[in-house]
Design an enzyme around this catalytic site. Structure first.
Site, mmCIF file in Angstrom:
data_model
loop_
_atom_site.group_PDB
_atom_site.id
_atom_site.type_symbol
_atom_site.label_atom_id
_atom_site.label_comp_id
_atom_site.label_asym_id
_atom_site.label_seq_id
_atom_site.Cartn_x
_atom_site.Cartn_y
_atom_site.Cartn_z
ATOM 1 N N LYS A 281 -62.026 39.423 -50.447
ATOM 2 C CA LYS A 281 -63.197 38.564 -50.324
ATOM 3 C C LYS A 281 -64.223 39.183 -49.377
ATOM 4 C CE LYS A 281 -60.682 34.168 -50.823
ATOM 5 N NZ LYS A 281 -61.432 33.571 -51.924
ATOM 6 N N ARG A 355 -53.131 29.872 -58.633
ATOM 7 C CA ARG A 355 -52.512 29.512 -59.906
ATOM 8 C C ARG A 355 -51.193 30.264 -60.103
ATOM 9 N NH1 ARG A 355 -57.834 31.467 -62.914
ATOM 10 N NH2 ARG A 355 -58.585 30.741 -60.905
#
Length: 505
Positions: A281, A355
């Protein structure tokens, strides 16, 4: 904090501060009118002279209350009577308790039961009052060398004009206290820094909840060796680049009369810090990635609320926890991992890690033959683009379950919005090399994330709450919100009400 319910003459109530809600228009509410008469129209004169504007959320402290047993009055504006609704009622409550938290008082008496909120009864108003009080006094000062003095407020009595409302108000206050405690517990877990709140720390918190539950909560912790033996490879893949070991945390609450009654399962994303892994990120605001475990925090908070209320249902809470870091062992874009369900996943972006943790946890939930499964996760930035910071996104493979969650959110005023989960979106997850990819491109990012999870929830009624926009606040007031503990607790209470109604029939 205590929340007793009073049904006495308000003029004779001894208190450090009496909270009086006032509309901009029309007559004073019943308690306010009685106090006005007893104080030689003190309240009415303040309003008539323009010394107090009853606009929504305006507050004014009257430091002396001649003729009354209370030491102070706090007038709270409700705005226009015709516009009084759940949201404005809560705004008035928040203004009230933010003001009370700043006063040098230990207790206060409120009269919010008098406020007419369409379609909401005494129990709901008492619940919202208790929750607002607990939200207002919350402080996160664990790492302050010289913390500011904590609010002294420890008792909020709720005055009820109609004696027939007392029982409902007591019931509502009890729910509000449990939910408020759960929300604040979730806030604390979310606010803790990543070097403290690790997967092992969350596991220890679960064990502490179990010890303190008096046998109501059993806890099982699966370490990395157990996860390897189980085949939970995608959960393990998230934490491969971290020195912190991953954990699958399982908490079981058995409250139903039938121990074999199908449980309701909550599954929380517990990524205690998310760098993005190899798909790193940007550095700006990366500190907020300590909040990436707020789904797990909300599950912990709901467990705490459930332990306070003891509903007659069975519940299983599962937290998939890992730290997503980049090092030589970290999962790489292009790697293919076999899930616990047996499907293979091509990892196209290691920053879509939540996920991967959740899919193994959802497969694990199958063993409980659940009545319903709800996963909660700070899953996608796309959700924030779609809904902002007001509503959580709701996806479901079962319309009845979706409606139950939406209704619970409306009652708790912790609202969600139903998003599509059409088969049309599934093809975005196609992979040339594995059964599916872990991302589906930029279009409909929150939907394709839910589509990914749906592949692992095909044997039970399942819903997914994407709370990326609601789990915390940025900026000057940075901090975890504790959402959606209110929604989840209400959902479970509604399931208990269904069981009771069925038994009575």
């Amino acid at each position: 904090m205590e929340f007793p319910v009073l049904t006495v003459n308000p003029a004779k109530v001894e208190t450090a501060c009496f909270v009086i809600p006032v509309f901009k228009d029309g007559d004073l509410l019943p308690v306010a009118a009685k106090l006005d008469d007893a104080s030689e129209r003190l309240i009415g004169q303040l309003i008539e002279r323009g010394d107090f504007d009853a606009g929504l959320g305006n507050v004014q402290l009257v430091p002396f209350a001649p003729g009354l047993a209370g030491e102070r009055l706090l007038l709270v504006g409700l705005g226009e009577r015709a516009k009084c609704n759940e949201g404005n009622f809560r705004k008035a409550l928040d203004a009230t308790f933010n003001a009370l938290a700043k006063l040098p008082i230990d207790e206060a008496v409120t009269a919010f039961n008098d406020v007419p909120v369409p379609d909401r009864g005494a129990d709901w108003k008492a619940r919202m009052t208790a929750e607002a009080a607990l939200r207002a006094v919350y402080r996160f000062t664990e790492f302050k060398s010289e913390p500011a003095p904590a609010p002294r407020l420890a008792k909020v009595s709720q005055l009820v004009s109609e004696a027939g409302d007392a029982e409902a108000s007591e019931r509502g206050a009890r729910v509000g206290q449990a939910v408020g405690d759960g929300v604040n517990y979730a806030r604390t877990l979310g606010n803790l820094p990543g070097n403290v709140c690790t997967p092992s720390y969350l596991a220890a918190q679960a064990e502490e909840l179990g010890r303190d539950s008096g046998g109501a909560l059993s806890v099982e912790i699966l370490d990395e060796e157990a996860l390897e033996a189980l085949g939970a490879n995608t959960l393990l893949s998230v934490g491969r680049g971290s020195a912190e070991p991953s954990r699958l945390i399982v908490m079981r609450y058995q409250g139903a009369e039938d121990p074999d009654e199908a449980p309701h399962v909550l599954v929380g994303k517990g990524i205690t810090f998310d760098t993005g892994g190899i798909s790193l990120k940007p550095g700006a605001e990366m500190d907020e990635m300590k909040f990436d475990m707020c789904g797990a925090a909300s599950v912990f908070g709901t467990v705490k609320s459930v332990l306070g209320l003891k509903p007659r249902i069975n519940m299983v809470a599962i937290v998939a926890s890992a730290e997503n870091m980049p090092d030589g062992h970290a999962t790489k874009p292009g790697d293919i991992i076999k899930t616990l369900k047996g499907l293979t996943v091509e990892i196209l972006n290691t920053d879509a890690e939540g996920r991967l943790a959740l899919c193994d946890a959802l497969t694990y939930a199958e063993r409980y033959q659940p009545a319903s499964v709800v996963d909660i996760a700070t899953l996608t930035g796309a959700c924030i683009i779609a809904l902002g910071h007001h509503a959580s996104a709701l996806f479901a493979n079962d319309d009845d379950l979706a409606l139950d969650l939406l209704d619970a959110g409306e009652t708790a005023w912790d609202r969600a919005w139903h998003m599509p989960l059409w088969d049309d979106y599934q093809s975005q997850l196609d992979s040339n090399f594995a059964d599916l990819a872990n991302i589906g491109g930029r279009p409909a990012g929150s939907i394709t994330a839910a589509c990914y999870l749906s592949r692992f929830a095909d044997t039970f009624p399942w819903a997914h709450l994407d709370i990326a926009g609601t789990a915390w606040t940025s900026g000057k007031e940075k901090g975890a919100s504790g959402r959606p503990v209110g929604l989840l607790t209400q959902y479970l209470l509604d399931r208990e009400a269904e069981v009771v109604a069925t038994d009575d029939a």
